[in-house]
Design a protein around this motif. Structure first.
Motif, mmCIF file in Angstrom:
data_model
loop_
_atom_site.group_PDB
_atom_site.id
_atom_site.type_symbol
_atom_site.label_atom_id
_atom_site.label_comp_id
_atom_site.label_asym_id
_atom_site.label_seq_id
_atom_site.Cartn_x
_atom_site.Cartn_y
_atom_site.Cartn_z
ATOM 1 N N ILE A 1 -19.718 -51.033 -62.775
ATOM 2 C CA ILE A 1 -21.048 -51.646 -62.771
ATOM 3 C C ILE A 1 -22.076 -50.541 -62.980
ATOM 4 N N ALA A 2 -23.056 -50.774 -63.848
ATOM 5 C CA ALA A 2 -24.036 -49.739 -64.174
ATOM 6 C C ALA A 2 -25.458 -50.171 -63.836
ATOM 7 N N THR A 3 -25.632 -50.794 -62.678
ATOM 8 C CA THR A 3 -26.972 -51.219 -62.272
ATOM 9 C C THR A 3 -27.388 -50.481 -61.001
ATOM 10 N N ALA A 4 -28.611 -50.743 -60.536
ATOM 11 C CA ALA A 4 -29.087 -50.109 -59.313
ATOM 12 C C ALA A 4 -28.282 -50.605 -58.119
ATOM 13 N N GLY A 5 -27.854 -49.701 -57.282
ATOM 14 C CA GLY A 5 -27.062 -50.066 -56.115
ATOM 15 C C GLY A 5 -25.603 -50.313 -56.426
ATOM 16 N N ALA A 6 -25.167 -49.883 -57.577
ATOM 17 C CA ALA A 6 -23.787 -50.130 -57.994
ATOM 18 C C ALA A 6 -22.788 -49.353 -57.157
ATOM 19 N N ASP A 7 -23.221 -48.225 -56.596
ATOM 20 C CA ASP A 7 -22.298 -47.418 -55.801
ATOM 21 C C ASP A 7 -21.892 -48.145 -54.512
ATOM 22 N N ARG A 8 -22.729 -49.070 -54.020
ATOM 23 C CA ARG A 8 -22.366 -49.836 -52.831
ATOM 24 C C ARG A 8 -21.511 -51.049 -53.176
ATOM 25 N N ILE A 9 -21.657 -51.550 -54.398
ATOM 26 C CA ILE A 9 -20.943 -52.775 -54.799
ATOM 27 C C ILE A 9 -19.568 -52.458 -55.383
ATOM 28 N N SER A 10 -19.530 -51.550 -56.346
ATOM 29 C CA SER A 10 -18.270 -51.303 -57.043
ATOM 30 C C SER A 10 -17.337 -50.457 -56.186
ATOM 31 N N GLU A 11 -16.069 -50.589 -56.435
ATOM 32 C CA GLU A 11 -15.069 -49.904 -55.616
ATOM 33 C C GLU A 11 -14.566 -48.625 -56.261
ATOM 34 N N GLY A 12 -15.105 -48.233 -57.404
ATOM 35 C CA GLY A 12 -14.686 -46.976 -58.038
ATOM 36 C C GLY A 12 -13.260 -47.028 -58.530
ATOM 37 N N MET A 13 -12.447 -46.070 -58.112
ATOM 38 C CA MET A 13 -11.062 -46.017 -58.566
ATOM 39 C C MET A 13 -10.098 -46.711 -57.608
ATOM 40 N N ARG A 14 -10.608 -47.351 -56.560
ATOM 41 C CA ARG A 14 -9.728 -48.061 -55.643
ATOM 42 C C ARG A 14 -9.202 -49.327 -56.320
ATOM 43 N N ARG A 15 -7.904 -49.533 -56.301
ATOM 44 C CA ARG A 15 -7.226 -50.669 -56.948
ATOM 45 C C ARG A 15 -7.638 -50.796 -58.421
ATOM 46 N N ALA A 16 -7.633 -49.704 -59.150
ATOM 47 C CA ALA A 16 -8.136 -49.679 -60.525
ATOM 48 C C ALA A 16 -7.063 -50.114 -61.520
ATOM 49 N N TRP A 17 -6.746 -51.383 -61.546
ATOM 50 C CA TRP A 17 -5.756 -51.905 -62.497
ATOM 51 C C TRP A 17 -6.414 -52.167 -63.841
ATOM 52 N N GLY A 18 -7.564 -52.780 -63.867
ATOM 53 C CA GLY A 18 -8.294 -53.033 -65.098
ATOM 54 C C GLY A 18 -7.963 -54.369 -65.725
ATOM 55 N N LYS A 19 -8.900 -54.875 -66.530
ATOM 56 C CA LYS A 19 -8.706 -56.126 -67.247
ATOM 57 C C LYS A 19 -8.118 -55.827 -68.617
ATOM 58 N N ALA A 20 -7.297 -56.722 -69.118
ATOM 59 C CA ALA A 20 -6.729 -56.573 -70.459
ATOM 60 C C ALA A 20 -7.836 -56.794 -71.481
ATOM 61 N N THR A 21 -8.083 -55.797 -72.327
ATOM 62 C CA THR A 21 -9.174 -55.889 -73.288
ATOM 63 C C THR A 21 -8.699 -55.916 -74.729
ATOM 64 N N SER A 22 -7.561 -55.321 -75.017
ATOM 65 C CA SER A 22 -7.134 -55.186 -76.401
ATOM 66 C C SER A 22 -5.624 -54.997 -76.466
ATOM 67 N N LEU A 23 -5.091 -54.988 -77.688
ATOM 68 C CA LEU A 23 -3.672 -54.733 -77.915
ATOM 69 C C LEU A 23 -3.525 -53.490 -78.775
ATOM 70 N N GLY A 24 -2.430 -52.771 -78.592
ATOM 71 C CA GLY A 24 -2.200 -51.557 -79.370
ATOM 72 C C GLY A 24 -0.739 -51.417 -79.756
ATOM 73 N N ALA A 25 -0.513 -50.667 -80.821
ATOM 74 C CA ALA A 25 0.849 -50.365 -81.272
ATOM 75 C C ALA A 25 1.054 -48.865 -81.148
ATOM 76 N N ARG A 26 2.105 -48.461 -80.473
ATOM 77 C CA ARG A 26 2.426 -47.037 -80.365
ATOM 78 C C ARG A 26 3.269 -46.642 -81.570
ATOM 79 N N VAL A 27 2.811 -45.633 -82.289
ATOM 80 C CA VAL A 27 3.532 -45.176 -83.470
ATOM 81 C C VAL A 27 3.975 -43.734 -83.274
ATOM 82 N N LYS A 28 5.100 -43.406 -83.900
ATOM 83 C CA LYS A 28 5.642 -42.060 -83.811
ATOM 84 C C LYS A 28 5.189 -41.249 -85.015
ATOM 85 N N GLU A 29 5.422 -39.970 -84.956
ATOM 86 C CA GLU A 29 5.067 -39.084 -86.058
ATOM 87 C C GLU A 29 5.952 -39.400 -87.272
#
Length: 169
Positions: free
Chosen positions: A96-124
């Motif tokens: 969260i990037a608003t005023a008072g966000a440090d009290r609301i957001s939990e930072g890196m605690r339980r930082a699983w994240g939401k699925a945003t995109s798909l990717g393909a891993r490629v080799k050299e």
């Protein structure tokens, strides 16, 4: 969200969409294009480093190559095929990037994240896309098409030309 943050594939690949609500849809419309048949040359687009490609970059590469080649050879003068599939789910822990966000957001605690995109891993040295064409004039057009499509990819891709005399690709 920047694509450079997801270029390197660190950690284990996460592919289980069964457990995630709101999974991202794949942006790639078609994996094969043009007309199947017997062709003289196979022009490959290979990546030179180990990385992760997002599905938007793969789709824009495919579109750029196909549109450029279709102008010169016509719809039935080539056959294209994508050789990779974006299985890996990419997640982002948004802050969260608003005023008072440090009290609301939990930072890196339980930082699983939401699925945003798909990717393909490629080799050299792995092939990403193939174009099949006949004749030297179409071969030059296929090289030009892949060269213009390289701009859409991260890293430094190379273009390989193979003689191809099989019944079907």
């Amino acid at each position: 969200m920047h694509g450079a943050n997801y270029r390197e594939g660190n950690g284990q690949v996460f592919t289980r969409r069964k457990y995630i609500k709101g999974k991202p849809q794949i942006k790639i419309a078609k994996f094969q294009g043009g007309k199947r048949g017997t062709y003289q040359y196979c022009v490959q687009l290979c990546i030179n480093e180990k990385m992760q490609l997002r599905h938007m970059a793969i789709e824009s590469t495919r579109l750029a190559a196909n549109k450029t080649l279709e102008k010169t050879t016509g719809e039935s003068g080539y056959y294209s095929r994508l050789r990779i599939y974006p299985h890996n789910m990419l997640r982002e822990n948004k802050q969260i990037a608003t005023a008072g966000a440090d009290r609301i957001s939990e930072g890196m605690r339980r930082a699983w994240g939401k699925a945003t995109s798909l990717g393909a891993r490629v080799k050299e040295g792995q092939c990403i896309m193939e174009l099949y064409v006949n004749g030297d004039a179409h071969l030059a057009a296929a090289k030009k098409a892949l060269k213009s499509a390289c701009v859409k990819l991260p890293g430094t891709p190379t273009i390989k030309v193979l003689d191809w005399n099989k019944a079907s690709p």
